[in-house]
Scaffold this motif. Structure first.
Motif, PDB file in Angstrom:
ATOM      1  N   UNK A  42       0.607  -1.273  -0.039  1.00  0.00           N
ATOM      2  CA  UNK A  42      -0.017   0.091  -0.093  1.00  0.00           C
ATOM      3  C   UNK A  42       0.724   1.270  -0.074  1.00  0.00           C
ATOM      4  N   UNK A  43       1.967   1.409  -0.696  1.00  0.00           N
ATOM      5  CA  UNK A  43       2.806   2.434  -1.056  1.00  0.00           C
ATOM      6  C   UNK A  43       3.584   2.542   0.061  1.00  0.00           C
ATOM      7  N   UNK A  44       3.869   1.882   0.963  1.00  0.00           N
ATOM      8  CA  UNK A  44       4.683   1.727   2.099  1.00  0.00           C
ATOM      9  C   UNK A  44       5.875   0.712   2.174  1.00  0.00           C
ATOM     10  N   UNK A  45       6.723   0.643   3.096  1.00  0.00           N
ATOM     11  CA  UNK A  45       7.603  -0.660   3.169  1.00  0.00           C
ATOM     12  C   UNK A  45       7.448  -1.182   4.460  1.00  0.00           C
ATOM     13  N   UNK A  46       7.391  -2.248   4.423  1.00  0.00           N
ATOM     14  CA  UNK A  46       7.305  -3.294   5.318  1.00  0.00           C
ATOM     15  C   UNK A  46       8.514  -4.154   5.775  1.00  0.00           C
ATOM     16  N   UNK A  47       8.863  -4.366   6.912  1.00  0.00           N
ATOM     17  CA  UNK A  47      10.004  -5.315   7.282  1.00  0.00           C
ATOM     18  C   UNK A  47       9.368  -6.641   7.846  1.00  0.00           C
ATOM     19  N   UNK A  48       9.335  -7.732   7.330  1.00  0.00           N
ATOM     20  CA  UNK A  48       8.640  -8.868   7.687  1.00  0.00           C
ATOM     21  C   UNK A  48       9.788 -10.121   8.130  1.00  0.00           C
ATOM     22  N   UNK A  49       9.781 -10.955   9.144  1.00  0.00           N
ATOM     23  CA  UNK A  49      10.373 -12.214   9.259  1.00  0.00           C
ATOM     24  C   UNK A  49       9.586 -13.090   8.312  1.00  0.00           C
ATOM     25  N   UNK A  50      10.725 -13.521   7.542  1.00  0.00           N
ATOM     26  CA  UNK A  50      10.094 -14.786   6.477  1.00  0.00           C
ATOM     27  C   UNK A  50       9.594 -15.984   7.168  1.00  0.00           C
ATOM     28  N   UNK A  51       9.900 -16.466   8.230  1.00  0.00           N
ATOM     29  CA  UNK A  51       9.558 -17.594   8.642  1.00  0.00           C
ATOM     30  C   UNK A  51       8.237 -17.729   9.363  1.00  0.00           C
ATOM     31  N   UNK A  52       7.688 -16.492   9.569  1.00  0.00           N
ATOM     32  CA  UNK A  52       6.355 -16.101   9.930  1.00  0.00           C
ATOM     33  C   UNK A  52       5.569 -15.328   9.247  1.00  0.00           C
ATOM     34  N   UNK A  53       5.897 -15.228   7.889  1.00  0.00           N
ATOM     35  CA  UNK A  53       5.034 -14.281   7.113  1.00  0.00           C
ATOM     36  C   UNK A  53       3.905 -14.776   6.718  1.00  0.00           C
ATOM     37  N   UNK A  54       2.987 -13.822   6.586  1.00  0.00           N
ATOM     38  CA  UNK A  54       1.639 -14.177   6.282  1.00  0.00           C
ATOM     39  C   UNK A  54       1.555 -14.192   4.397  1.00  0.00           C
ATOM     40  N   UNK A  55       1.458 -15.264   3.828  1.00  0.00           N
ATOM     41  CA  UNK A  55       1.602 -15.160   2.278  1.00  0.00           C
ATOM     42  C   UNK A  55       0.634 -14.260   1.671  1.00  0.00           C
TER      43      UNK A  55
END
Length: 175
Positions: A42-55
């Protein structure tokens, strides 16, 4: 936006200039090495942990669009396995993706849902295209699972189709 960040720092110095896309890809390369990814949502940047990421928050792309992406863009795609088995292939392809990636066999549609860095998904898609080729199909005999047909009846049908002549059974002798 972030819920959790890696505990170390990245110090970069470059002799040349990078575009915004190249810079984001470079950061994503370092984040992926630490089990995180940088996603544009949505026009922003998000840092996410890959092992718990919501697909659901990972961008979906078509296989053909993988070539145009930056190498370390974290995306998901659906791979058509054709006449091959999605279940068996997902296990065989697992070593080809990174520890951040994930392969899920969709047995009903015989597809593989794949999520990883674009560079890894490109390699998997290229390999899969080679395996689905006619040359590969001719080299292998497909396996058929019998569900509603007795094996003896299938054997008779195959003998008729292949033109196999039945051998006459000779009478058994005491010797």
């Amino acid at each position: 936006d972030w819920l959790q960040l890696p505990g170390d720092r990245v110090n970069m110095r470059s002799p040349g200039r990078y575009t915004v896309e190249e810079t984001r890809d470079l950061f994503n390369r370092y984040l992926l090495a630490r089990g995180f990814t940088l996603l544009e949502i949505d026009g922003g940047l998000t840092v996410a942990k890959t092992d718990k990421i919501n697909p659901a928050i990972v961008p979906r792309v078509e296989v053909a669009a993988l070539a145009a992406l930056q190498p370390h863009a974290f995306v998901r795609t659906s791979l058509d396995v054709g006449w091959l088995s999605a279940e068996k292939l997902s296990a065989e392809l697992a070593p080809m993706i990174s520890s951040n990636g994930k392969l899920t066999a969709l047995t009903t549609t015989n597809r593989i849902e794949a999520m990883d860095a674009a560079i890894n998904l490109r390699q998997v898609a290229q390999w899969l295209e080679q395996e689905r080729s006619m040359k590969s199909l001719e080299a292998l005999a497909p396996e058929f699972k019998l569900r509603y047909l007795p094996a003896e009846e299938a054997k008779l049908m195959l003998e008729q189709f292949l033109g196999v002549e039945k051998k006459q059974q000779s009478a058994m002798t005491p010797q």
